[in-house]
Motif scaffolding. Structure first.
Motif, short mmCIF file in Angstrom:
data_model
loop_
_atom_site.label_atom_id
_atom_site.label_comp_id
_atom_site.label_asym_id
_atom_site.label_seq_id
_atom_site.Cartn_x
_atom_site.Cartn_y
_atom_site.Cartn_z
N UNK A 235 6.68 -0.41 -5.51
CA UNK A 235 6.74 0.80 -6.33
C UNK A 235 6.66 2.01 -5.42
N UNK A 236 7.52 2.99 -5.68
CA UNK A 236 7.37 4.31 -5.07
C UNK A 236 6.89 5.24 -6.17
N UNK A 237 5.92 6.07 -5.85
CA UNK A 237 5.26 6.96 -6.77
C UNK A 237 5.33 8.38 -6.21
N UNK A 238 5.85 9.31 -7.01
CA UNK A 238 5.93 10.71 -6.61
C UNK A 238 5.02 11.52 -7.52
N UNK B 272 5.28 -9.76 -12.04
CA UNK B 272 4.79 -10.03 -10.69
C UNK B 272 3.98 -8.85 -10.14
N UNK B 273 3.11 -9.11 -9.17
CA UNK B 273 2.35 -8.02 -8.58
C UNK B 273 3.26 -7.09 -7.78
N UNK B 274 2.76 -5.88 -7.53
CA UNK B 274 3.53 -4.94 -6.72
C UNK B 274 2.59 -4.17 -5.79
N UNK B 275 3.18 -3.62 -4.76
CA UNK B 275 2.47 -2.71 -3.88
C UNK B 275 3.08 -1.33 -4.10
N UNK B 276 2.23 -0.30 -4.16
CA UNK B 276 2.69 1.05 -4.47
C UNK B 276 2.44 1.98 -3.29
N UNK C 127 0.02 4.52 1.41
CA UNK C 127 -0.40 3.46 0.50
C UNK C 127 -1.16 4.06 -0.67
N UNK C 128 -0.83 3.60 -1.90
CA UNK C 128 -1.51 4.12 -3.09
C UNK C 128 -2.32 3.03 -3.80
N UNK C 129 -1.69 1.87 -4.09
CA UNK C 129 -2.43 0.80 -4.78
C UNK C 129 -1.66 -0.51 -4.77
N UNK C 130 -2.36 -1.54 -5.21
CA UNK C 130 -1.76 -2.83 -5.51
C UNK C 130 -1.82 -2.99 -7.02
N UNK C 131 -0.71 -3.35 -7.64
CA UNK C 131 -0.65 -3.54 -9.08
C UNK C 131 -0.65 -5.01 -9.44
N UNK C 132 -1.54 -5.38 -10.35
CA UNK C 132 -1.63 -6.76 -10.82
C UNK C 132 -1.43 -6.78 -12.32
N UNK C 133 -0.75 -7.80 -12.82
CA UNK C 133 -0.45 -7.93 -14.24
C UNK C 133 -1.62 -8.59 -14.95
N UNK C 134 -2.09 -7.95 -16.03
CA UNK C 134 -3.16 -8.50 -16.86
C UNK C 134 -2.56 -9.05 -18.14
#
Length: 105
Positions: free
Chosen positions: A100-103, A57-61, A4-11
């Motif tokens: 989201x996948x983050x490398x 929309x929000x995302x989980x990374x 788990x890296x983060x939760x992304x929210x739209x501002x």
């Protein structure tokens, strides 16, 4: 390995401590500086992501070791994209949620 890296929210309005990322024309906060691992993202209208689910929309990374391998068989809606040297991302839909996948190399 996925971590788990983060939760992304739209501002929609500027957020304190946001940084501008020219390559994507987006502002974002550092989720590692937030105790809840929240990343706020805000998009310029001309951002290549502005008309995608990422801006809506929000995302989980999740941080992954091999982005390309992890994306196999996924419903990719954005990416893979290089956002900075050594950082690649991609977004896909899973059961109606944006992931989201983050490398980081």
């Amino acid at each position: 390995m996925k971590q788990f890296h983060h939760i992304g929210l739209v501002a929609r309005e500027p957020v304190p401590d946001e940084t501008y990322f020219e390559s994507l024309q987006v502002w974002g906060t550092d989720p590692t500086a937030d105790p809840n691992k929240v990343e706020w993202v805000r998009f310029k209208p001309e951002s290549p992501l502005a008309s995608t689910p990422v801006a809506e929309m929000p995302h989980v990374s999740w941080q992954v070791d091999d982005l390309d391998a992890e994306l196999e068989g996924k419903d990719v809606v954005v990416g893979p994209l290089t956002v900075a040297p050594g950082i690649r991302i991609a977004y896909f839909m899973m059961d109606g949620a944006l992931v989201e996948y983050l490398e980081i190399t």
